[in-house]
Design an enzyme around this catalytic site. Structure first.
Site, mmCIF file in Angstrom:
data_model
loop_
_atom_site.group_PDB
_atom_site.id
_atom_site.type_symbol
_atom_site.label_atom_id
_atom_site.label_comp_id
_atom_site.label_asym_id
_atom_site.label_seq_id
_atom_site.Cartn_x
_atom_site.Cartn_y
_atom_site.Cartn_z
ATOM 1 N N ARG A 1 -0.767 -17.527 6.748
ATOM 2 C CA ARG A 1 -2.186 -17.173 6.775
ATOM 3 C C ARG A 1 -2.512 -16.158 5.677
ATOM 4 N NH1 ARG A 1 -4.742 -13.015 11.180
ATOM 5 N NH2 ARG A 1 -6.890 -13.254 10.480
ATOM 6 N N PRO B 1 -5.231 -12.688 18.190
ATOM 7 C CA PRO B 1 -5.514 -13.997 17.610
ATOM 8 C C PRO B 1 -5.096 -14.148 16.153
ATOM 9 C CG PRO B 1 -7.461 -13.147 18.723
ATOM 10 C CD PRO B 1 -6.415 -12.076 18.777
ATOM 11 N N ASN B 2 -4.551 -15.309 15.872
ATOM 12 C CA ASN B 2 -4.201 -15.764 14.524
ATOM 13 C C ASN B 2 -2.978 -15.080 13.918
ATOM 14 O OD1 ASN B 2 -6.473 -17.605 14.303
ATOM 15 N ND2 ASN B 2 -7.741 -15.775 14.213
ATOM 16 N N ASN C 1 -2.093 -4.873 17.727
ATOM 17 C CA ASN C 1 -2.895 -5.431 16.635
ATOM 18 C C ASN C 1 -3.776 -6.484 17.279
ATOM 19 O OD1 ASN C 1 -4.087 -6.624 14.459
ATOM 20 N ND2 ASN C 1 -2.212 -6.877 13.265
ATOM 21 N N GLU D 1 -3.382 1.523 17.703
ATOM 22 C CA GLU D 1 -4.000 0.373 17.046
ATOM 23 C C GLU D 1 -3.383 0.209 15.667
ATOM 24 O OE1 GLU D 1 -8.200 0.958 16.477
ATOM 25 O OE2 GLU D 1 -8.352 -0.779 15.136
ATOM 26 N N HIS E 1 -12.852 -5.903 16.366
ATOM 27 C CA HIS E 1 -14.184 -5.586 15.870
ATOM 28 C C HIS E 1 -15.297 -5.831 16.881
ATOM 29 C CE1 HIS E 1 -11.803 -5.333 12.303
ATOM 30 N NE2 HIS E 1 -11.561 -6.625 12.289
ATOM 31 N N TYR F 1 -2.186 -10.654 4.043
ATOM 32 C CA TYR F 1 -1.320 -10.242 5.159
ATOM 33 C C TYR F 1 0.170 -10.292 4.841
ATOM 34 C CZ TYR F 1 -5.708 -10.727 7.707
ATOM 35 O OH TYR F 1 -7.017 -10.584 8.127
ATOM 36 N N HIS G 1 -3.016 -2.384 12.067
ATOM 37 C CA HIS G 1 -3.460 -3.522 11.265
ATOM 38 C C HIS G 1 -2.596 -3.598 10.025
ATOM 39 C CE1 HIS G 1 -7.014 -3.909 13.730
ATOM 40 N NE2 HIS G 1 -7.142 -2.597 13.650
ATOM 41 N N LEU G 2 -2.300 -4.815 9.614
ATOM 42 C CA LEU G 2 -1.557 -5.000 8.364
ATOM 43 C C LEU G 2 -2.421 -4.586 7.182
ATOM 44 C CD1 LEU G 2 -0.630 -8.401 9.745
ATOM 45 C CD2 LEU G 2 1.195 -6.950 8.895
ATOM 46 N N SER G 3 -3.666 -5.056 7.190
ATOM 47 C CA SER G 3 -4.561 -4.778 6.063
ATOM 48 C C SER G 3 -5.332 -3.486 6.311
ATOM 49 C CB SER G 3 -5.541 -5.946 5.883
ATOM 50 O OG SER G 3 -6.382 -6.067 7.015
ATOM 51 N N ALA H 1 -9.033 -9.998 15.003
ATOM 52 C CA ALA H 1 -10.500 -9.903 14.909
ATOM 53 C C ALA H 1 -11.141 -9.335 16.174
ATOM 54 C CB ALA H 1 -11.083 -11.277 14.586
ATOM 55 N N ARG I 1 -12.235 -3.814 3.386
ATOM 56 C CA ARG I 1 -12.493 -5.258 3.348
ATOM 57 C C ARG I 1 -13.962 -5.548 3.677
ATOM 58 N NH1 ARG I 1 -8.232 -8.303 6.733
ATOM 59 N NH2 ARG I 1 -9.144 -10.015 5.535
ATOM 60 N N ARG J 1 -15.279 -5.674 9.314
ATOM 61 C CA ARG J 1 -13.935 -5.229 9.709
ATOM 62 C C ARG J 1 -13.810 -3.706 9.756
ATOM 63 N NH1 ARG J 1 -10.906 -10.026 9.435
ATOM 64 N NH2 ARG J 1 -11.706 -11.380 7.807
ATOM 65 N N ASP K 1 -12.164 -1.888 27.256
ATOM 66 C CA ASP K 1 -12.200 -1.458 28.656
ATOM 67 C C ASP K 1 -10.828 -1.582 29.311
ATOM 68 O OD1 ASP K 1 -14.850 -0.796 28.505
ATOM 69 O OD2 ASP K 1 -15.592 -2.564 29.575
HETATM 70 C C1 DQA Z 1 -5.990 -7.597 11.130
HETATM 71 C C2 DQA Z 1 -7.364 -7.283 10.528
HETATM 72 C C3 DQA Z 1 -8.455 -8.028 11.267
HETATM 73 O O1 DQA Z 1 -9.728 -7.752 10.687
HETATM 74 C C4 DQA Z 1 -8.224 -9.522 11.195
HETATM 75 O O2 DQA Z 1 -9.200 -10.200 11.949
HETATM 76 C C5 DQA Z 1 -6.845 -9.895 11.640
HETATM 77 C C6 DQA Z 1 -5.723 -9.095 11.166
HETATM 78 C C7 DQA Z 1 -4.848 -6.950 10.313
HETATM 79 O O3 DQA Z 1 -3.751 -6.852 10.854
HETATM 80 O O4 DQA Z 1 -5.038 -6.590 9.156
HETATM 81 O O5 DQA Z 1 -6.642 -10.903 12.317
HETATM 82 O O6 DQA Z 1 -5.940 -7.082 12.448
#
Ligand code: DQA
Length: 149
Positions: free
Chosen positions: A18, A10-11, A74, A98, A80, A23, A100-102, A77, A107, A111, A87
């Protein structure tokens, strides 16, 4: 040839617009191009999928069975709190990295917990879009530099 599915949750379709201070300003399309370029150099076959819907990501993981050797995920959210994604990863037993950019540890407190991490092969976070590329290098190492599959 090693086949990898790169899954974005998502997102992440809004990358570039964003919260660029968190990011970066690279769009998802441009990140995917970079991943694909490195993947080709390393001899991988890559496919990409993004969804804002948990169920679609779960479906995609199920459909990966017998198709992909690795998943780079990735989960945004969903990382979390999504036991459904966790599953799904456990169910298919496809090694999943797994990313993540951040740096999710640096944070907000919510997270810092990843419910999918325990069923993933490993986690890479905090390197911006480079996190995805590092995942490809990790797979390359794991595959023992051999891509004759
Ligand atoms: C994220 C970190 C997540 O906490 C956040 O909800 C994202 C991006 C990252 O790539 O840093 O949507 O997965």
């Amino acid at each position: 040839m090693t086949k990898i599915l790169v899954l974005h949750g998502p997102n992440l379709n809004l990358l570039g617009r964003r919260e660029p201070e968190v990011y970066g300003d690279q769009t998802l399309e441009s990140i995917n191009e970079d991943i694909n370029a490195l993947g080709q150099q390393l001899g991988f076959k890559l496919d990409f999928f993004q969804s804002n819907h948990e169920g679609h990501l779960v479906d995609q993981i199920h459909e990966s069975l017998g198709v992909y050797d690795w998943i780079v995920l990735n989960a945004g959210a969903l990382t979390h709190y999504s036991y459904a994604l966790r599953d799904a990863i456990s169910s298919v037993q496809i090694p999943t990295i797994e990313v993540h950019l951040s740096n999710i540890q640096a944070r907000e407190e919510f997270r810092s917990r990843s419910v999918i991490a325990p069923v993933c092969f490993g986690q890479i976070c905090g390197f911006g879009s480079l996190s995805y590329l590092l995942a490809l290098y990790a797979i390359f190492e794991q595959e023992g530099f051999s891509n004759d599959k």
